[in-house]
Write a protein that holds these residues in place. Structure first.
Motif, short mmCIF file in Angstrom:
data_model
loop_
_atom_site.label_atom_id
_atom_site.label_comp_id
_atom_site.label_asym_id
_atom_site.label_seq_id
_atom_site.Cartn_x
_atom_site.Cartn_y
_atom_site.Cartn_z
N PRO A 88 99.00 -17.47 -38.68
CA PRO A 88 98.51 -18.02 -39.37
C PRO A 88 96.73 -17.53 -39.30
CG PRO A 88 98.32 -19.68 -38.07
CD PRO A 88 99.54 -18.26 -37.67
N ILE A 89 96.08 -17.84 -40.67
CA ILE A 89 94.67 -17.98 -40.86
C ILE A 89 94.08 -19.46 -41.15
CG2 ILE A 89 92.48 -17.12 -41.79
CD1 ILE A 89 94.12 -14.65 -43.29
N GLU A 90 92.74 -19.69 -40.74
CA GLU A 90 92.34 -20.82 -40.16
C GLU A 90 90.56 -21.07 -40.18
OE1 GLU A 90 93.20 -23.26 -36.87
OE2 GLU A 90 95.15 -22.68 -36.73
N GLY A 91 90.20 -21.46 -41.10
CA GLY A 91 88.60 -20.99 -41.62
C GLY A 91 88.53 -19.91 -42.66
N PRO A 92 86.74 -19.83 -43.97
CA PRO A 92 86.18 -21.29 -43.37
C PRO A 92 86.28 -21.87 -43.91
CG PRO A 92 86.02 -19.38 -44.78
CD PRO A 92 87.45 -18.68 -44.20
N HIS A 93 85.53 -22.48 -44.47
CA HIS A 93 85.03 -23.99 -44.97
C HIS A 93 85.47 -23.44 -46.39
CE1 HIS A 93 82.50 -26.75 -47.55
NE2 HIS A 93 83.10 -27.61 -46.08
N GLU A 118 94.15 -16.19 -48.73
CA GLU A 118 94.29 -17.84 -48.72
C GLU A 118 94.45 -18.46 -47.77
OE1 GLU A 118 94.26 -21.82 -50.68
OE2 GLU A 118 94.05 -19.59 -51.54
N PRO A 119 93.68 -19.14 -47.04
CA PRO A 119 93.53 -19.23 -45.55
C PRO A 119 94.91 -20.57 -45.56
CG PRO A 119 91.94 -19.51 -45.86
CD PRO A 119 92.12 -18.97 -46.98
N ASP A 120 95.40 -20.47 -44.07
CA ASP A 120 96.89 -21.40 -44.18
C ASP A 120 95.99 -22.88 -43.38
OD1 ASP A 120 98.77 -20.04 -43.53
OD2 ASP A 120 97.76 -18.91 -42.55
N ARG A 121 94.43 -22.76 -43.37
CA ARG A 121 94.06 -24.00 -43.49
C ARG A 121 92.84 -23.76 -43.51
NH1 ARG A 121 92.96 -26.35 -37.28
NH2 ARG A 121 91.71 -28.40 -37.60
N TRP A 122 92.08 -24.75 -44.42
CA TRP A 122 89.99 -24.38 -44.84
C TRP A 122 89.90 -24.80 -43.53
CZ3 TRP A 122 88.30 -21.00 -47.77
CH2 TRP A 122 88.95 -20.73 -49.21
N LEU A 123 88.40 -25.17 -42.72
CA LEU A 123 88.13 -25.79 -42.19
C LEU A 123 86.79 -27.11 -42.28
CD1 LEU A 123 87.76 -23.32 -39.33
CD2 LEU A 123 89.78 -25.39 -39.67
N HIS A 144 73.67 -19.09 -44.85
CA HIS A 144 74.73 -18.04 -45.05
C HIS A 144 74.97 -17.87 -46.38
CE1 HIS A 144 74.82 -13.15 -44.14
NE2 HIS A 144 75.96 -14.06 -43.61
N THR A 145 75.74 -18.79 -46.11
CA THR A 145 76.93 -18.55 -47.29
C THR A 145 77.50 -20.12 -46.99
OG1 THR A 145 79.23 -18.20 -46.59
CG2 THR A 145 78.43 -16.33 -47.21
N PRO A 146 78.08 -21.16 -49.08
CA PRO A 146 77.70 -22.62 -48.69
C PRO A 146 79.47 -22.73 -47.64
CG PRO A 146 78.88 -21.04 -50.49
CD PRO A 146 78.12 -20.65 -49.36
N GLY A 147 80.17 -21.99 -47.38
CA GLY A 147 80.64 -22.46 -46.27
C GLY A 147 81.52 -21.50 -45.06
N HIS A 148 80.73 -21.61 -43.99
CA HIS A 148 80.39 -20.75 -43.30
C HIS A 148 80.84 -21.49 -42.00
CE1 HIS A 148 78.93 -18.59 -39.51
NE2 HIS A 148 78.67 -17.06 -40.42
N VAL A 149 81.73 -21.73 -41.03
CA VAL A 149 81.62 -22.28 -39.90
C VAL A 149 81.22 -21.48 -38.35
CG1 VAL A 149 83.13 -24.18 -41.26
CG2 VAL A 149 83.90 -21.77 -39.56
N VAL A 150 80.77 -22.14 -37.49
CA VAL A 150 80.77 -21.70 -36.12
C VAL A 150 82.10 -22.35 -35.62
CG1 VAL A 150 79.47 -22.14 -34.03
CG2 VAL A 150 78.12 -20.98 -36.42
N PHE A 151 82.48 -21.52 -34.14
CA PHE A 151 83.30 -22.38 -33.36
C PHE A 151 83.07 -21.62 -32.31
CE2 PHE A 151 85.89 -19.92 -36.67
CZ PHE A 151 86.46 -20.12 -37.05
N HIS A 152 82.89 -23.32 -31.14
CA HIS A 152 82.03 -23.41 -29.70
C HIS A 152 82.99 -24.19 -28.66
CE1 HIS A 152 79.94 -26.30 -27.38
NE2 HIS A 152 79.19 -25.18 -26.90
#
Length: 228
Positions: A88-93, A118-123, A144-152
């Motif tokens: 699966p693909i997870e992300g982005p928003h 199409e991501p399997d999960r939008w975050l 930078h983009t409206p749906g950018h996410v960061v993983f920590h």
């Protein structure tokens, strides 16, 4: 023997390897759980033969793909790779649906193959994703983009930040739907609280840590923002 900062554990819970891909030299990150040897690629933008080789070299079984944002150099090959691996693909928003929909057109523009997916999960902000036994926190960092996410990964003091922040710079905001103030706000309110010791992999260029950027970054150093 107990561990200390001078004597780190021999087998930390997470390891990571950075693999620059595409003519834009985007930092794709292979991260994996050392206990299970299960891993994920963050932002597989292209050059899949390099990524296959990296996973084989580190003896990692890929169980998912994570995406920070929808730009071609970060996720142009994500859909194709996920299909090949059966993961699966997870992300982005979901705010980056616009960018993912135009991957094929942008690929022609930049000479990089791009396939919409199409991501399997939008975050969303506050979500968590798992990689093996690891749990990573998700921070929505638009600008930078409206749906950018960061993983920590808090126990490792490690983050993959895409094009939000770089050593000595920040992400561009002159693309469609970019917003400079949103980017500054995301860095200050969502990244800085993660702690100065946090090492981050940016979307391009060398690694850094948040303390260094708060001291020296000409865009978001504490001294710079205090004068704004």
């Amino acid at each position: 023997m107990s561990s200390s900062p001078q004597n780190p554990p021999a087998n930390p819970p997470m390891r990571a390897a950075v693999v620059p891909v595409t003519p834009l030299q985007q930092n794709c990150t292979l991260l994996w759980c050392t206990e299970t040897k299960k891993g994920a690629f963050v932002d597989p933008g292209g050059d899949l033969e390099k990524l296959r080789a990296a996973a084989k070299h580190h003896d990692v079984t890929i169980e998912k793909i994570l995406v920070t944002h929808g730009h071609i150099d970060h996720c142009g090959a994500a859909g194709e790779f996920a299909k090949e691996l059966g993961v699966p693909i997870e992300g982005p928003h979901e705010g980056d649906r616009f960018w993912i929909a135009r991957l094929e057109d942008d690929g022609r523009k930049y000479g990089v193959r791009g396939t919409p997916f199409e991501p399997d999960r939008w975050l969303v902000n506050g979500d968590r994703v798992t990689v093996g036994n690891l749990v990573l926190d998700v921070y929505h960092c638009p600008g930078h983009t409206p749906g950018h996410v960061v993983f920590h990964h808090a126990p490792s003091k490690f983050a993959t930040v895409g094009d939000v922040l770089f050593q000595g710079s920040i992400g561009r905001t002159d693309f469609p739907m970019g917003n400079h103030q949103d980017l500054l706000d995301a860095i200050v309110t969502r990244l800085w609280p993660l702690g100065g010791e946090t090492v981050f992999v940016p979307g391009h260029g060398p690694l850094s840590n948040f303390a260094h950027e708060r001291r020296t970054n000409p865009y978001v150093a504490d001294s710079v923002l205090a004068q704004a």
